[in-house]
Write a protein that holds these residues in place. Structure first.
Motif, mmCIF file in Angstrom:
data_model
loop_
_atom_site.group_PDB
_atom_site.id
_atom_site.type_symbol
_atom_site.label_atom_id
_atom_site.label_comp_id
_atom_site.label_asym_id
_atom_site.label_seq_id
_atom_site.Cartn_x
_atom_site.Cartn_y
_atom_site.Cartn_z
ATOM 1 N N VAL A 1 0.841 -1.195 0.000
ATOM 2 C CA VAL A 1 0.000 0.000 0.000
ATOM 3 C C VAL A 1 0.882 1.254 0.000
ATOM 4 N N ALA A 2 2.142 1.084 -0.359
ATOM 5 C CA ALA A 2 3.122 2.168 -0.252
ATOM 6 C C ALA A 2 2.763 3.376 -1.102
ATOM 7 N N SER A 3 2.197 3.152 -2.270
ATOM 8 C CA SER A 3 1.880 4.264 -3.168
ATOM 9 C C SER A 3 0.885 5.224 -2.529
ATOM 10 N N TYR A 4 -0.127 4.672 -1.869
ATOM 11 C CA TYR A 4 -1.133 5.503 -1.196
ATOM 12 C C TYR A 4 -0.508 6.335 -0.089
ATOM 13 N N TYR A 5 0.299 5.704 0.764
ATOM 14 C CA TYR A 5 0.897 6.430 1.885
ATOM 15 C C TYR A 5 1.934 7.449 1.415
ATOM 16 N N ARG A 6 2.573 7.158 0.299
ATOM 17 C CA ARG A 6 3.535 8.125 -0.249
ATOM 18 C C ARG A 6 2.814 9.393 -0.683
ATOM 19 N N LYS A 7 1.647 9.241 -1.282
ATOM 20 C CA LYS A 7 0.877 10.415 -1.716
ATOM 21 C C LYS A 7 0.326 11.179 -0.499
ATOM 22 N N ILE A 8 -0.030 10.451 0.566
ATOM 23 C CA ILE A 8 -0.455 11.113 1.803
ATOM 24 C C ILE A 8 0.692 11.977 2.333
ATOM 25 N N ALA A 9 1.899 11.417 2.383
ATOM 26 C CA ALA A 9 3.063 12.148 2.885
ATOM 27 C C ALA A 9 3.406 13.339 2.002
ATOM 28 N N ASP A 10 3.136 13.235 0.715
ATOM 29 C CA ASP A 10 3.411 14.337 -0.214
ATOM 30 C C ASP A 10 2.335 15.421 -0.145
ATOM 31 N N GLY A 11 1.247 15.132 0.567
ATOM 32 C CA GLY A 11 0.168 16.111 0.667
ATOM 33 C C GLY A 11 -0.750 16.129 -0.537
ATOM 34 N N LEU B 1 -3.245 31.022 8.423
ATOM 35 C CA LEU B 1 -4.595 30.502 8.567
ATOM 36 C C LEU B 1 -5.532 31.671 8.853
ATOM 37 N N LYS B 2 -6.673 31.677 8.208
ATOM 38 C CA LYS B 2 -7.655 32.724 8.447
ATOM 39 C C LYS B 2 -8.879 32.117 9.125
ATOM 40 N N VAL B 3 -9.189 32.644 10.305
ATOM 41 C CA VAL B 3 -10.300 32.119 11.102
ATOM 42 C C VAL B 3 -11.203 33.282 11.494
ATOM 43 N N LYS B 4 -12.507 33.094 11.301
ATOM 44 C CA LYS B 4 -13.461 34.144 11.635
ATOM 45 C C LYS B 4 -13.936 33.971 13.068
ATOM 46 N N GLY B 5 -13.638 34.923 13.915
ATOM 47 C CA GLY B 5 -14.080 34.865 15.300
ATOM 48 C C GLY B 5 -15.559 35.178 15.415
ATOM 49 N N ASN B 6 -16.316 34.238 16.021
ATOM 50 C CA ASN B 6 -17.772 34.447 16.142
ATOM 51 C C ASN B 6 -18.257 34.329 17.588
ATOM 52 N N GLY B 7 -17.310 34.353 18.526
ATOM 53 C CA GLY B 7 -17.676 34.296 19.932
ATOM 54 C C GLY B 7 -17.734 32.899 20.515
ATOM 55 N N SER B 8 -17.562 31.869 19.664
ATOM 56 C CA SER B 8 -17.654 30.488 20.140
ATOM 57 C C SER B 8 -16.267 29.841 20.219
ATOM 58 N N LEU B 9 -16.246 28.621 20.711
ATOM 59 C CA LEU B 9 -15.026 27.820 20.740
ATOM 60 C C LEU B 9 -14.983 27.019 19.445
ATOM 61 N N GLN B 10 -13.953 27.248 18.633
ATOM 62 C CA GLN B 10 -13.844 26.591 17.349
ATOM 63 C C GLN B 10 -12.687 25.587 17.354
ATOM 64 N N PHE B 11 -12.796 24.561 16.501
ATOM 65 C CA PHE B 11 -11.754 23.543 16.376
ATOM 66 C C PHE B 11 -11.220 23.550 14.945
ATOM 67 N N LEU B 12 -9.940 23.248 14.824
ATOM 68 C CA LEU B 12 -9.323 23.123 13.508
ATOM 69 C C LEU B 12 -8.124 22.187 13.618
ATOM 70 N N SER B 13 -7.999 21.280 12.665
ATOM 71 C CA SER B 13 -6.818 20.417 12.635
ATOM 72 C C SER B 13 -5.907 20.832 11.486
ATOM 73 N N TYR B 14 -4.605 20.759 11.740
ATOM 74 C CA TYR B 14 -3.616 21.141 10.734
ATOM 75 C C TYR B 14 -2.651 19.970 10.570
ATOM 76 N N PRO B 15 -2.766 19.220 9.445
ATOM 77 C CA PRO B 15 -1.897 18.051 9.265
ATOM 78 C C PRO B 15 -0.585 18.380 8.554
ATOM 79 N N THR B 16 0.500 17.860 9.087
ATOM 80 C CA THR B 16 1.800 17.868 8.392
ATOM 81 C C THR B 16 2.285 16.424 8.417
ATOM 82 N N LEU B 17 1.759 15.622 7.521
ATOM 83 C CA LEU B 17 1.952 14.168 7.549
ATOM 84 C C LEU B 17 3.171 13.760 6.735
#
Length: 478
Positions: A31-41, A461-477
C-alpha cells in the motif's frame, strides 16, 4: 496411486512457493503508493490510489479500508463522506469481526488472513475524527453524541483491562477532547467531569506522563476553570494543590477561541520480525516456550491446544513471525503560532507512535502464546504424518502418500507463517494542540514550523471569530 503420491512433495512445494512469493511483502509494501501520496500532501491522488488498491478492498481488510477512506476524505474536505465511512467502520466494530471461520483461517494459515479488527487506540481515533467532522459541518448535536460515545468506548476499554494502570485502559486525549466538545456546547458540568477524568489518568502515572505525553498545562487550567465556573470550590482547591499552581481567571477573546490540533508526522509502520523459540517442559510438567537466551517464558495457550490430540513431545524449535513497529521520525520538529503581537506554543496531547509501540508490547505474551501453540500443533501434526508413513506402505515400505503429506505440511507451515503487519498508517505520529483567543471578525494566524533540516516554513490561517469555541486540525503528515 503410488506414482501420484511421489509427486505430492513437488506439488506442495510449488503451491507453497506461490503462497510465499505472493505473501512475503508486508502490508506497507503493498500500500506504499497511497501512503507516499499522503506524505506528499497530494490527498486527491491518494484517495484515487486508495480506491484502486486490491489488497485493501478484500473483505478481511474492510475495517482498515473504511478507516483510511474516512481519513483521506476528511483531508480532502469532504466531511460528510468521511463520517459515512467512519460510521460504517463503527458499525463493523459494534457487531464484531471475529467468528469461528475467522479463527480457523488464522489457525491454519496466518493472522494476516483474518479480519482486521483494529488496534484499541485506532478505535478512539475514529471518535476524534468524527467529532471534528461534525463540528466542521456545524452539527453540534451529533458532535455531542460523539462525545458521549467516547464515554462508552472508555468504559469498554476499562472493562477489558479492569482499569489496570500498566495497560492502555483509558485514552487521556479522548477524554480531554470530550471536555472540549462539552465546553463548546457551554455544558460546564460535563466539561468539568471529562477534564477531571482526563487529568486523573495522568495523575495515576509516574511523573504524570501517559504514553510519553506529560500532562498538558492547558488541561490543568481547563479542569480548574471548569471547577471555578461550576462553583466547585473544594475541587478547585484540590487541583491547585495537586498541580502546585494557583488558578488564574481566564478571559477568552471577544471573538471566542480556536483550539488548533497540529497532527504531525505519520504513524509507525509494522514490519515482520522472525523469532525462534524452543518447546520445553516446565517444573510442573506442562509445556512452555522459551527463547535462546532463556529470558522469555511463554506457557502453552490451552484455548488453542484444548481438544487437540496432536502430541507435542517431538516438537523442539519453532520459528515464529511477529509484528514490530518501526517508527518514522516526523519532518517538522517544532511549531508556534503568532497572532497580532502574541505568540502561542503547542503542547503534546497524544503520542500515537508511543501508543502503538507500547500497546503491542503489552499484548506480546498473550498473542505470542497463541501463535506458538498454533505452530506447535501444526508441527506436531507434521511429525505424526511422517511417523505414520514409516512401514505403512505395501510390503512394509514407507507410505509415500503419508510421507508426501507430511512433507507438504512441513513446507506449507514454513512458508505460510507470516506476521500481521496491517495498521492504520495515515494516522499522525503525534497530535499537539494549543488554544488561541480570537478577535471578532477575521483573524490572521501565522503558523511557523521548523523542519529537522533547520529550514523554517510559514503558513497563514484565516479564522473568523464568532464568539464560540472553534476547532481546527492542521496536518503535516511527512
Amino acid at each position: 496411486m503410488k506414482r501420484y503420491a511421489k509427486q505430492i512433495p513437488t506439488l506442495f512445494m510449488y503451491m507453497c512457493l506461490m503462497v510465499f512469493v505472493y505473501g512475503c511483502a508486508s502490508y506497507n509494501d503493498r500500500v506504499a503508493s497511497y501512503y507516499r501520496k499522503i506524505a506528499d500532501g497530494d490527498y486527491p491522488a491518494a484517495e484515487k490510489d486508495l480506491t484502486k488498491n486490491s489488497l485493501l478492498k478484500k473483505p478481511r481488510n474492510k475495517l482498515l479500508y473504511l478507516m483510511e477512506l474516512g481519513r483521506v476524505s476528511q483531508l480532502n474536505g469532504n466531511y460528510e463522506a468521511s463520517n459515512r465511512y467512519f460510521n460504517e467502520a463503527d458499525r463493523l466494530l459494534e457487531i464484531g469481526l471475529g467468528n469461528t471461520k475467522d479463527a480457523i483461517v488464522g489457525a491454519l494459515v496466518n493472522p494476516m488472513t483474518q479480519n482486521y479488527k483494529g488496534e484499541d487506540f485506532e478505535k478512539f481515533m475514529i471518535h476524534y475524527y468524527k467529532a471534528l467532522n461534525y463540528i466542521y459541518l456545524n452539527n453540534t448535536e451529533e458532535a455531542i453524541v460523539e462525545a458521549r460515545r467516547i464515554s462508552l468506548q472508555t468504559q469498554a476499554q476499562t472493562d477489558k483491562y479492569n482499569e489496570k494502570t500498566n495497560r492502555y485502559s483509558q485514552d487521556a486525549f479522548s477524554l480531554m477532547l470530550q471536555g472540549l466538545i462539552y465546553e463548546r456546547d457551554r455544558d460546564v458540568n460535563n466539561a468539568f467531569i471529562a477534564y477531571r477524568n482526563a487529568a486523573e489518568v495522568y495523575l495515576k502515572q509516574k511523573d504524570t506522563i501517559y504514553y510519553d505525553t506529560p500532562i498538558p498545562t492547558g488541561l490543568k487550567y481547563d479542569v480548574m476553570r471548569m471547577a471555578y465556573l461550576n462553583g466547585f470550590e473544594s475541587e478547585l482547591q484540590r487541583f491547585e494543590k495537586v498541580f502546585n499552581m494557583p488558578y488564574k481567571h481566564y478571559q477568552a477573546g471577544p471573538g471566542g477561541e480556536l483550539v488548533l490540533f497540529w497532527e504531525n508526522g505519520l504513524a509507525p509502520i509494522k514490519q515482520q520480525e522472525d523469532l525462534v523459540f524452543s518447546l520445553v517442559k516446565g517444573s510442573n510438567g506442562d509445556f512452555v516456550f522459551t527463547n535462546a537466551a532463556g529470558t522469555i517464558l511463554i506457557p502453552i495457550d490451552h484455548d488453542v491446544y484444548r481438544n487437540n490430540s496432536t502430541s507435542l513431545n517431538d516438537v523442539h524449535s519453532i520459528r515464529v513471525a511477529f509484528p514490530k513497529y518501526v517508527s518514522k521520525p516526523a519532518y517538522f520538529t517544532d511549531a508556534s503560532i503568532k497572532i497580532d503581537s502574541s505568540n502561542f506554543y503547542f503542547e503534546k496531547a497524544e503520542d500515537v507512535n508511543a501508543l502503538a509501540v507500547e500497546t503491542l508490547k503489552q499484548r506480546f505474551g498473550k498473542e505470542m502464546g497463541k501463535t506458538l501453540t498454533r505452530l506447535a500443533v501444526k508441527k506436531g501434526a507434521e511429525y505424526a504424518l511422517k511417523e505414520s508413513a514409516k512401514g505403512a506402505g505395501k510390503n512394509g515400505k514407507d507410505n509415500a502418500l503419508l510421507e508426501g503429506l507430511g512433507f507438504g505440511v512441513q513446507l506449507y507451515s514454513l512458508l505460510s507463517e507470516k506476521a500481521d503487519t496491517r495498521n492504520w498508517q495515515s494516522l499522525p505520529n503525534q497530535i499537539l494542540y494549543t488554544r488561541v483567543p480570537l478577535a471578532l471578525g477575521e483573524n490572521k494566524i501565522i503558523l511557523e514550523l521548523k523542519g529537522k533540516d533547520g529550514n523554517a516554513h510559514t503558513d497563514t490561517l484565516k479564522v473568523k471569530g464568532n464568539g464560540s469555541l472553534q476547532f481546527l486540525s492542521y496536518p503535516t503528515l511527512r
